[in-house]
Write an enzyme that holds these catalytic residues in place. Structure first.
Site, PDB file in Angstrom:
ATOM      1  N   ARG A 195       0.897  -1.325   0.063  1.00 17.71           N
ATOM      2  CA  ARG A 195       0.182   0.082   0.062  1.00 17.71           C
ATOM      3  C   ARG A 195       0.526   1.303   0.142  1.00 17.71           C
ATOM      4  O   ARG A 195       1.200   1.318   1.146  1.00 17.71           O
ATOM      5  CB  ARG A 195      -1.050   0.453   1.947  1.00 17.71           C
ATOM      6  CG  ARG A 195      -1.825   0.921   1.191  1.00 17.71           C
ATOM      7  CD  ARG A 195      -2.839   0.854   2.615  1.00 17.71           C
ATOM      8  NE  ARG A 195      -3.845   2.357   2.497  1.00 17.71           N
ATOM      9  CZ  ARG A 195      -3.106   2.931   3.800  1.00 17.71           C
ATOM     10  NH1 ARG A 195      -2.331   3.145   3.978  1.00 17.71           N
ATOM     11  NH2 ARG A 195      -4.357   4.316   3.912  1.00 17.71           N
ATOM     12  N   SER A 264     -13.077  -3.909   1.870  1.00 21.16           N
ATOM     13  CA  SER A 264     -12.888  -3.213   3.052  1.00 21.16           C
ATOM     14  C   SER A 264     -14.204  -2.562   3.340  1.00 21.16           C
ATOM     15  O   SER A 264     -14.590  -2.704   2.839  1.00 21.16           O
ATOM     16  CB  SER A 264     -12.080  -1.602   3.302  1.00 21.16           C
ATOM     17  OG  SER A 264     -11.070  -1.643   2.279  1.00 21.16           O
ATOM     18  N   LYS A 293      -5.411   6.248   8.418  1.00 21.98           N
ATOM     19  CA  LYS A 293      -6.526   6.011   8.006  1.00 21.98           C
ATOM     20  C   LYS A 293      -7.425   7.395   8.702  1.00 21.98           C
ATOM     21  O   LYS A 293      -8.463   7.107   9.114  1.00 21.98           O
ATOM     22  CB  LYS A 293      -7.250   5.043   7.554  1.00 21.98           C
ATOM     23  CG  LYS A 293      -8.558   4.706   7.287  1.00 21.98           C
ATOM     24  CD  LYS A 293      -7.792   4.680   5.611  1.00 21.98           C
ATOM     25  CE  LYS A 293      -9.008   4.277   4.174  1.00 21.98           C
ATOM     26  NZ  LYS A 293      -8.532   5.305   3.469  1.00 21.98           N
TER      27      LYS A 293
END
Ligand SMILES: Cc1ncc(COP(=O)(O)OP(=O)(O)O)c(N)n1
Ligand code: 3NM
Ligand code: MG
Length: 373
Positions: A195, A264, A293
């Site tokens: 990521r 997700s 996040k």
């Protein structure tokens, strides 16, 4: 022809053929030997694959398919081909590649043997045109069936590894990216997601390639966040897609049936939709608010408990999980967790991995919601 004419240095003087064979007959014998050797290679490779289907995957259907292919090979392995065998005179019996002596994972062992079977079938396809064209056609058909078997089996292998994976590392950018991932792999990590939301594609491509190789060297699954194109470019095991990313149906169409797709989810409706759309696993979170996040509200431990009771596919609690609170998450019902900072910023990622795994494995609960365990 005199015996001396047939002297072959490469066989240490073993005479390949003597009178009264004509040149045509000698060539025929060579073709028979090639066919005999490659029928053996194909059968042996299939047997190795079959054992994994049977004992490793517990999959009677795949094992039966391997057996059926072996029987077809045996059907073509006639007495006259076996009679042409000349093992002591075969200069190839001692030739091995260093990689044949060492396999780093079941995956690489299986791939090497699929490759061996496919190569042998290709040789059979060509040389049997000089012997029995029907055999050539049969070998061609078999080679295509073996390609399909390979992709099915590799898909099952991924699914099984996913099911067994308890800890999931989602990477963050940094100078020690590869070093940290490798340290975690050494601790027993089996699932990694690349990521990076900011790097150039040239950098992403380079890093994803290296990570894929590293993960596969350790027998771990390698997924790419967000980017299907990158996942395909580096032959990753699949992708992770959020609610704002591509729909699962499109990803499935592009990735095919055997790669993994994760989704997700933050609430029950998203989880049920992801399952209905064919996700292989879901992220469940954020359990806690997290700077990784920023701005995403916590779904909390209640959502973890909901997942434990209702999720029919593998799921990973994610968001703000660290060694201090992981037991709370496990108590809420999680058997699998995903982390970024806890491993990417750890001073000793191997030890932290081992700690997480020891907690998750020793305190694992029956998977009530799972439909297939
Ligand atoms: C295992 C796992 N779960 C959730 C996420 C988050 O995905 P997404 O919502 O698309 O957010 P980004 O990661 O793309 O910022 C994840 N990556 N992995
Ligand atoms: C990437 C990501 N997705 C989340 C989600 O809930 O969908 S939480 C998260 C970040 C997790 O990072 P850390 O382990 O550092 O808190
Ligand atoms: Mg995303």
């Amino acid at each position: 022809m005199k015996e001396a004419d047939c002297y072959d240095k490469s066989t240490n003087g073993v005479v390949v053929m003597v009178e009264p064979y004509s040149q045509t007959e000698q060539i025929q014998q060579v073709v028979y030997r090639i066919l005999d050797a490659n029928l053996d290679r194909a059968r042996e490779g299939l047997r190795i694959i079959e054992e994994w289907c049977r004992f490793g995957l517990n999959n009677a259907q795949l094992a039966a398919q391997c057996k059926k292919e072996r029987q077809e090979i045996a059907h073509w392995h006639t007495a006259e081909l076996r009679a042409a065998r000349n093992t002591p005179g075969d200069p190839g019996t001692d030739l091995t590649h260093p990689q044949e002596e060492q396999r780093t994972s079941i995956k690489s062992l299986l791939q090497a043997n699929f490759c061996r079977v496919q190569e042998a079938l290709r040789v059979l396809e060509e040389y049997s045109k000089l012997y029995n064209p029907n055999m050539g056609k049969a070998c061609k058909q078999m080679r295509y069936r073996i390609y399909t078997l390979e992709s099915t089996l590799m898909g099952r292998h991924r699914q099984q590894l996913l099911l067994r994976s308890r800890l999931y590392l989602v990477t963050s950018p940094g100078d020690k990216l590869l070093e940290t991932v490798e340290a975690a792999l050494k601790g027993g990590l089996t699932l990694v997601q690349y990521r990076d939301k900011t790097a150039d594609d040239t950098v992403r491509l380079q890093q994803a390639k290296k990570l894929r190789q590293l993960c596969h060297d350790y027998g771990a699954i390698f997924l790419v966040n967000d980017r299907l194109d990158l996942a395909l470019a580096v032959d990753a095991d699949g992708v992770h897609l959020g609610q704002q990313d591509l729909p699962i149906a499109i990803a499935r169409e592009l990735l095919g049936p055997h790669r993994l797709i994760g989704r997700s989810t933050t609430k029950a409706a998203e989880m049920q939709a992801a399952i209905a759309e064919g996700a292989d696993y879901v992220g469940v979170g954020p359990v806690y608010e997290t700077p990784t996040k920023e701005g995403k509200a916590a779904a909390g431990l209640e959502y973890v408990s909901y997942a434990a009771k209702n999720c029919s596919i593998p799921w990973f609690a994610i968001g703000g999980i660290d060694p201090n609170n992981v037991n709370e998450v496990i108590d809420a019902g999680a058997n699998r967790v995903a982390v970024v900072r806890s491993l990417m910023q750890a001073e000793q990622p191997t030890l932290v991995t081992q700690f997480f795994l020891s907690q998750l494995i020793s305190r694992m609960k029956p998977e009530l919601g799972m439909s297939y365990v």
